[in-house]
Design an enzyme around this catalytic site. Sequence first.
Site, PDB file in Angstrom:
ATOM      1  N   ALA A 145       0.848  -1.204   0.000  1.00 38.82           N
ATOM      2  CA  ALA A 145       0.000   0.000   0.000  1.00 38.82           C
ATOM      3  C   ALA A 145       0.882   1.252   0.000  1.00 38.82           C
ATOM      4  O   ALA A 145       0.584   2.231  -0.687  1.00 38.82           O
ATOM      5  CB  ALA A 145      -0.925  -0.010   1.212  1.00 38.82           C
ATOM      6  N   ASP A 187      -0.319  -8.785  -3.437  1.00 33.90           N
ATOM      7  CA  ASP A 187      -0.659  -7.601  -2.635  1.00 33.90           C
ATOM      8  C   ASP A 187      -1.000  -6.398  -3.513  1.00 33.90           C
ATOM      9  O   ASP A 187      -2.055  -5.786  -3.380  1.00 33.90           O
ATOM     10  CB  ASP A 187       0.511  -7.238  -1.709  1.00 33.90           C
ATOM     11  CG  ASP A 187       0.901  -8.384  -0.800  1.00 33.90           C
ATOM     12  OD1 ASP A 187       0.055  -9.265  -0.575  1.00 33.90           O
ATOM     13  OD2 ASP A 187       2.051  -8.401  -0.321  1.00 33.90           O
TER      14      ASP A 187
HETATM   15  C1  GLA Z   1       2.827 -11.659   1.581  1.00 35.04           C
HETATM   16  C2  GLA Z   1       3.460 -11.493   0.220  1.00 35.04           C
HETATM   17  C3  GLA Z   1       2.499 -11.918  -0.896  1.00 35.04           C
HETATM   18  C4  GLA Z   1       1.901 -13.297  -0.635  1.00 35.04           C
HETATM   19  C5  GLA Z   1       1.389 -13.384   0.799  1.00 35.04           C
HETATM   20  C6  GLA Z   1       0.966 -14.787   1.168  1.00 35.04           C
HETATM   21  O1  GLA Z   1       1.778 -10.751   1.759  1.00 35.04           O
HETATM   22  O2  GLA Z   1       3.853 -10.144   0.035  1.00 35.04           O
HETATM   23  O3  GLA Z   1       3.161 -11.862  -2.141  1.00 35.04           O
HETATM   24  O4  GLA Z   1       2.812 -14.317  -0.933  1.00 35.04           O
HETATM   25  O5  GLA Z   1       2.360 -12.977   1.755  1.00 35.04           O
HETATM   26  O6  GLA Z   1      -0.122 -15.175   0.441  1.00 35.04           O
END
Ligand code: GLA
Length: 421
Positions: A145, A187
């Site tokens: 974010a 994300d």
């Molecule tokens: C973190 C990582 C993502 C993903 C999640 C698990 O947030 O940044 O890329 O792998 O963990 O799902």
Amino acid sequence: MVASSWPSLDELDAVRNKVADMSGADVRDVRVVVSPYRICPLGAHIDHQGGTVTAMTINMGILLGFVPSLDAQVILRSGQLHGEVKFRVDEVQHPKKIPEEPDWACYPRGALYALQSKGHHLTKGITGFICGSEEHSSGLSSSAAVGIAYLLALETANCKIIGPEDNIELDRLIENEYLHLKNGILDQSAILLSKYGYLTWMDCKTRKYDIANFSELQKCQQSEGQETYKILLAFSGLKEPLMRNSGYNTRVSECREAAETLLDASGNGSLEPLLCNVDPDSFEAHKSILKPNLAKRALHYFSENKRVKEGLKAWASGNLDDFGKLISASGLSSIENYECGCKEMIDLYEILLKAPGVFGARFSGAGFRGCCLALVDADLTDKAAAFVKQEYQKVQPELASKLPQDRLVLICEPGDSAHVI
Ligand code: GLA
């Protein structure tokens, strides 16, 4: 359809006033990037292997107020972190050296690095003020974010129109190249593509994505402002940033090693060692040659991909009971097969499963720290929250006491995608 309840006008005004004070600009000229946090109900730990993930944003996150500078200077202050960050957009950025201790300047500098790597020439810096919820960021992808907030601010200040797909890639460069975290694109995709009230899904191999339809009944209830479910977040009190935890990158390497062995065994050794390149039948045929820990990582990948498929069907038919069961099964697979998380997070997960009205629960994010998420019947949220607070305080009194009482559990609603106001 009603819109996300975040940010409020007061929150926006507070950020605008800070930037006006810092820069001397008229408060009406201050723009604000709204960059929400995200949850991933299904599709955990498989984005970096090209799997299919689901996600939605929530009604909290990062606000970055800014005005373009007259020159290349960037000046930033934070509501949570100390000091002032200063650099110029015409300074060439290079990836951070490992194991350099990350500070908050690494995200704006990383955003500049990503834009420069893709050939974007920036001439204008920004004067900006960033704020988010420090104790609530961990596990909700605050780093993506924040990265996206800086990208959108720098792009807007320099009149660059860059679409969500390209920003997904730019944020990947911040995390994978600038910060050396081997994470996937879950994300930033969630933050950039989500739409209020929908579940976003993405095939991380092809980068094809869509928003999943909700059942007619639920769409109708939602348009009248009645939610059938809420998102409950339960905080562990552990806050270490993901990039300081080597466990994440170790798991990614293990998945790649499993993929390499399976591809070699099935005569596809020339393909990139990612589990998405392994046919599920080849996994079944050759799993016995994998070392036990690698077999578990691969099992998590193939079973999680399946849960995502089933979950999208359950979501589309408005069956939150089935959707919830899949979330909890995904949580269990993270614990037993992916073997991430820690005692405190597992305690929270188990408490959530027993709480009234919970359809399903799992770690939010990578699970090494931060919070667990649950989808809860909207009518039972208060009961569920009270139960989780009481039980977590019993099993982890020290950690629970680190968080203010009213912040151990938060009830959230779905949010929108990142945007500039
Ligand atoms: C973190 C990582 C993502 C993903 C999640 C698990 O947030 O940044 O890329 O792998 O963990 O799902």
